[in-house]
Write a protein that holds these residues in place. Structure first.
Motif, short mmCIF file in Angstrom:
data_model
loop_
_atom_site.label_atom_id
_atom_site.label_comp_id
_atom_site.label_asym_id
_atom_site.label_seq_id
_atom_site.Cartn_x
_atom_site.Cartn_y
_atom_site.Cartn_z
N VAL A 69 67.24 113.55 19.38
CA VAL A 69 68.46 113.05 18.73
C VAL A 69 69.34 114.21 18.28
O VAL A 69 70.56 114.22 18.49
CB VAL A 69 68.08 112.15 17.53
CG1 VAL A 69 69.31 111.83 16.68
CG2 VAL A 69 67.43 110.86 18.03
N GLN A 70 68.69 115.22 17.73
CA GLN A 70 69.42 116.39 17.23
C GLN A 70 70.17 117.11 18.35
O GLN A 70 71.31 117.48 18.21
CB GLN A 70 68.39 117.33 16.60
CG GLN A 70 68.94 118.36 15.65
CD GLN A 70 67.79 119.16 15.05
OE1 GLN A 70 66.87 118.61 14.42
NE2 GLN A 70 67.79 120.46 15.27
N GLU A 71 69.46 117.29 19.49
CA GLU A 71 70.04 118.07 20.59
C GLU A 71 70.79 117.21 21.62
O GLU A 71 71.46 117.74 22.50
CB GLU A 71 68.94 118.88 21.28
CG GLU A 71 68.24 119.82 20.29
CD GLU A 71 67.25 120.77 20.96
OE1 GLU A 71 67.27 120.89 22.20
OE2 GLU A 71 66.44 121.38 20.23
N GLY A 72 70.60 115.88 21.53
CA GLY A 72 71.29 115.00 22.50
C GLY A 72 70.70 115.07 23.89
O GLY A 72 71.32 114.65 24.87
N LYS A 73 69.47 115.58 24.00
CA LYS A 73 68.79 115.71 25.28
C LYS A 73 67.36 115.20 25.14
O LYS A 73 66.76 115.33 24.06
CB LYS A 73 68.73 117.17 25.73
CG LYS A 73 70.06 117.77 26.03
CD LYS A 73 69.90 119.14 26.65
CE LYS A 73 70.06 120.26 25.63
NZ LYS A 73 70.13 121.59 26.22
N ALA A 74 66.80 114.68 26.22
CA ALA A 74 65.44 114.13 26.15
C ALA A 74 64.41 115.25 26.04
O ALA A 74 64.34 116.15 26.89
CB ALA A 74 65.15 113.28 27.39
N ILE A 75 63.65 115.18 24.95
CA ILE A 75 62.53 116.10 24.75
C ILE A 75 61.30 115.24 24.52
O ILE A 75 61.19 114.54 23.51
CB ILE A 75 62.79 117.02 23.54
CG1 ILE A 75 64.04 117.87 23.79
CG2 ILE A 75 61.57 117.90 23.26
CD1 ILE A 75 64.56 118.57 22.56
N TYR A 76 60.41 115.25 25.50
CA TYR A 76 59.23 114.38 25.44
C TYR A 76 58.04 115.15 24.86
O TYR A 76 58.10 116.35 24.59
CB TYR A 76 58.90 113.88 26.85
CG TYR A 76 60.01 113.06 27.47
CD1 TYR A 76 60.25 111.76 27.05
CD2 TYR A 76 60.81 113.59 28.49
CE1 TYR A 76 61.27 111.00 27.61
CE2 TYR A 76 61.84 112.84 29.05
CZ TYR A 76 62.06 111.54 28.62
OH TYR A 76 63.07 110.80 29.17
N TRP A 77 56.94 114.38 24.69
CA TRP A 77 55.67 114.98 24.33
C TRP A 77 54.78 114.89 25.56
O TRP A 77 54.51 113.79 26.05
CB TRP A 77 55.01 114.27 23.15
CG TRP A 77 53.67 114.82 22.82
CD1 TRP A 77 52.45 114.25 23.12
CD2 TRP A 77 53.38 116.05 22.13
NE1 TRP A 77 51.44 115.05 22.67
CE2 TRP A 77 51.97 116.15 22.06
CE3 TRP A 77 54.16 117.07 21.59
CZ2 TRP A 77 51.33 117.25 21.45
CZ3 TRP A 77 53.53 118.15 20.99
CH2 TRP A 77 52.14 118.23 20.92
N SER A 78 54.35 116.01 26.09
CA SER A 78 53.47 116.00 27.25
C SER A 78 52.04 115.74 26.79
O SER A 78 51.44 116.57 26.10
CB SER A 78 53.56 117.34 27.99
OG SER A 78 52.52 117.39 28.96
#
Lengths: 128, 128
Positions: free
Chosen positions: A44-53
């Motif tokens: 949300v902060q960066e506006g890009k998808a950051i998943y948990w692997s």
């Protein structure tokens, strides 16, 4: 910014939530991955998808190596508060690590899974 | 008919696989639910979505009470063999038990989840 919206999510026992990424415009479902609290907050902060692997047990900044980032347009939560749906712009037009547009390229035909979508780019040239 | 296509799926430890239901035509993602081996085999056999209810611990014939069945048009498996994507025709135009078109009706706006899709039919009149 308040983080109570994160508390509303029903996380799994492992502290995860499944996340569906759908392509803006085409409406194609690209992939499903998982996020933990930190990765969702960062997304949300960066506006890009950051998943948990789950396999690597660490944050997975989608597109970090490949450049195939997912820019977030919209974030939805379902009725049970346990599934997230992202609308994303898929950079490079490739979401799948196999070099295909999306991960759902195997179609059930009779009693067989048949690959019905082409490899756009050789994975060897995507990941250096 | 061979069932080896079922063996290719990477089931969770609980014998389940997450299933995304996407509406044919509109492309809207309606919901995510789970299937076990039996429910997926039955879904293919009957051409309708039959999930596994984790809360009730039994087969969940979608639309059995409400009439809101999901007719299956297409079945996809992802690259890791651990997620299924269904393309469905949503009978009655209502997938969600809240009486909404779909389950993803809460949108993140700033730091709040806001309900942005209307109730089409009062759930009390859907489930007798």
């Amino acid at each position: 910014m308040s983080t109570s919206w994160l508390d509303e999510i029903k996380w799994t026992e492992d502290g995860l939530v499944p996340v569906i990424a759908q392509e803006a415009g085409s409406g194609q479902v690209l992939m499903l991955a998982w996020m933990n609290r930190e990765s969702l907050a960062l997304s949300v902060q960066e506006g890009k998808a950051i998943y948990w692997s789950r396999s690597r047990g660490k944050l997975w900044r989608k597109g970090e190596e490949s450049g195939h980032e997912q820019i977030i347009h919209d974030i939805r939560l379902d009725c049970d508060n346990d599934v997230i749906l992202l609308e994303v712009e898929q950079k490079g037009g490739i979401a799948c690590h196999t070099g295909r547009h999306r991960c759902f390229f195997k179609q059930l035909q009779g009693d067989q899974w048949v690959e019905v979508e082409p490899v756009i780019k050789d994975p060897d040239t995507i990941y250096k």
